[in-house]
Design a protein around this motif. Structure first.
Motif, PDB file in Angstrom:
ATOM      1  N   SER A 206      -5.044   0.864  -6.604  1.00 33.13           N
ATOM      2  CA  SER A 206      -6.263   0.996  -5.795  1.00 33.13           C
ATOM      3  C   SER A 206      -7.490   0.528  -6.570  1.00 33.13           C
ATOM      4  CB  SER A 206      -6.430   2.404  -5.236  1.00 33.13           C
ATOM      5  OG  SER A 206      -6.510   3.310  -6.293  1.00 33.13           O
TER       6      SER A 206
ATOM      7  N   SER B 216      -0.524   4.221  -8.517  1.00 32.69           N
ATOM      8  CA  SER B 216      -1.361   4.195  -7.328  1.00 32.69           C
ATOM      9  C   SER B 216      -2.831   4.015  -7.719  1.00 32.69           C
ATOM     10  CB  SER B 216      -1.090   5.460  -6.511  1.00 32.69           C
ATOM     11  OG  SER B 216      -2.255   6.137  -6.234  1.00 32.69           O
TER      12      SER B 216
ATOM     13  N   SER C  88       0.834  -1.207   0.000  1.00 32.43           N
ATOM     14  CA  SER C  88       0.000   0.000   0.000  1.00 32.43           C
ATOM     15  C   SER C  88       0.871   1.260   0.000  1.00 32.43           C
ATOM     16  CB  SER C  88      -0.933  -0.008   1.205  1.00 32.43           C
ATOM     17  OG  SER C  88      -0.172  -0.202   2.373  1.00 32.43           O
ATOM     18  N   GLU C  89       1.960   1.231   0.784  1.00 25.58           N
ATOM     19  CA  GLU C  89       2.877   2.381   0.799  1.00 25.58           C
ATOM     20  C   GLU C  89       3.687   2.445  -0.474  1.00 25.58           C
ATOM     21  OE1 GLU C  89       5.551   2.777   4.205  1.00 25.58           O
ATOM     22  OE2 GLU C  89       4.019   1.786   5.428  1.00 25.58           O
TER      23      GLU C  89
ATOM     24  N   PHE D 188       2.986   1.472  -3.578  1.00 28.28           N
ATOM     25  CA  PHE D 188       2.304   1.967  -4.773  1.00 28.28           C
ATOM     26  C   PHE D 188       1.817   3.403  -4.621  1.00 28.28           C
ATOM     27  CE2 PHE D 188       1.910  -2.694  -5.328  1.00 28.28           C
ATOM     28  CZ  PHE D 188       2.708  -2.773  -6.454  1.00 28.28           C
ATOM     29  N   ASN D 189       1.809   3.897  -3.389  1.00 28.43           N
ATOM     30  CA  ASN D 189       1.418   5.296  -3.178  1.00 28.43           C
ATOM     31  C   ASN D 189       2.613   6.186  -2.858  1.00 28.43           C
ATOM     32  OD1 ASN D 189      -1.481   5.119  -3.446  1.00 28.43           O
ATOM     33  ND2 ASN D 189      -1.383   3.813  -1.638  1.00 28.43           N
ATOM     34  N   SER D 190       3.815   5.618  -3.009  1.00 30.36           N
ATOM     35  CA  SER D 190       5.001   6.361  -2.596  1.00 30.36           C
ATOM     36  C   SER D 190       5.214   7.601  -3.466  1.00 30.36           C
ATOM     37  CB  SER D 190       6.219   5.443  -2.704  1.00 30.36           C
ATOM     38  OG  SER D 190       7.385   6.199  -2.579  1.00 30.36           O
TER      39      SER D 190
END
Ligand SMILES: Nc1ncnc2c1ncn2[C@@H]1O[C@H](COP(=O)(O)OP(=O)(O)OP(=O)(O)O)[C@@H](O)[C@H]1O
Ligand SMILES: [Mg+2]
Length: 254
Positions: free
Chosen positions: A250, A246, A227-228, A230-232
């Motif tokens: 999602s 991201s 989760s972190e 792909f949203n980094s």
């Protein structure tokens, strides 16, 4: 606290002047799955080969279940290998052996199991990877996706505690990929295995990984949950994954 099953500390490995691993360190705890991502040629397959004992580090520590891989005798290594499964990137089926005999190989090489028991286990694993009844086919007669599944059946045949997958999704269509990802997850959950998956596909990582390690320049840039990851907003990760990573990750949650 879970036990650390796989541990690399400050590992260096060169091939001639090609300094591939440059102080790589990471750990994988009991029952967890680590995904390794990184550019082509960065050393992902080399890392897996160190863990299975097919390559030796020039310096640094590679420990599996607390044992230093560089100090094992041949006998200790073969008893540890019995408990590790490895899906090779290229599939690596032996062309002159049938599907069933390929899957049976680790049992025939590393155990003194009776032939009837080998037959039973191989049949069961071919069913698990959803290619029942293919024992007598030859590798040249089956598709790429089926070869991957045969490789997977062979990696799992000893009911290993540790499984290393080198690009299990490469060359597979999306539907077969999903079934392979589900299978990897089932194996994790039912057998409580510790695993490493080298993979680039977001759906696979989202399905199976507890953490993602980004390997570049011979070191781990990050080791964080998907989760972190792909949203980094780390520029190098954004650059590698593309701007919509991201959103794509999602979308899978919907
Ligand atoms: N046995 C070997 N002898 C010499 N060089 C090697 C050997 N194995 C790997 N290398 C080199 O080590 C580097 C890393 O290779 P590796 O196969 O681990 O890359 P990779 O990250 O798995 O790439 P890909 O994503 O394309 O599979 C490459 O430069 C490769 O040429
Ligand atoms: Mg590779």
């Amino acid at each position: 606290m879970e036990e650390t099953i796989i541990k690399l500390r400050d590992v260096h490995k060169s091939f001639g002047s090609n300094h591939v691993l440059r102080g790589l360190s990471f750990e994988v705890k009991q029952g967890k799955t680590l995904a390794i991502m990184g550019p082509s040629g960065t050393g992902k397959s080399v890392v897996l080969r160190h863990i299975i004992g097919l390559m030796r580090a020039d310096s640094g520590l590679v420990e599996v279940e607390g044992r230093d891989m560089t100090r094992l005798t041949g006998k200790e290594l073969s008893s540890l290998r019995k408990r590790m499964g490895f899906l090779f990137q290229e599939g690596a089926l032996i062309n002159w052996l049938s599907v069933g005999d390929n899957v049976a190989l680790p049992l025939r090489e590393n155990t003194d199991m009776k032939e009837a028991e080998i037959k039973r286990r191989v049949t069961e694993k071919l069913e698990l990877v959803r290619i029942p009844g293919t024992w007598d086919r030859m590798p040249s007669q089956i598709s790429g996706g089926m070869k991957k599944r045969v490789g997977l059946a062979r990696a799992l045949i000893t009911d290993p505690d540790i499984v290393l997958y080198d690009e299990p999704n490469a060359g597979l269509d999306p539907e077969i990929s999903r079934s392979i990802n589900d299978l990897i997850r089932d194996v994790q959950q039912k057998m409580r295995v510790t695993s490493i998956v080298v993979e680039h596909r977001i759906p696979c990582i989202r399905t199976v990984a507890d953490e993602v390690l980004f390997l570049e320049g011979g070191q781990a840039l990050v080791q964080i949950p998907p989760s972190e990851f792909f949203n980094s907003d780390i520029p190098r990760l954004v650059q590698f994954l593309g701007p919509d990573a991201s959103a794509r990750a999602s979308a899978l949650d919907q």
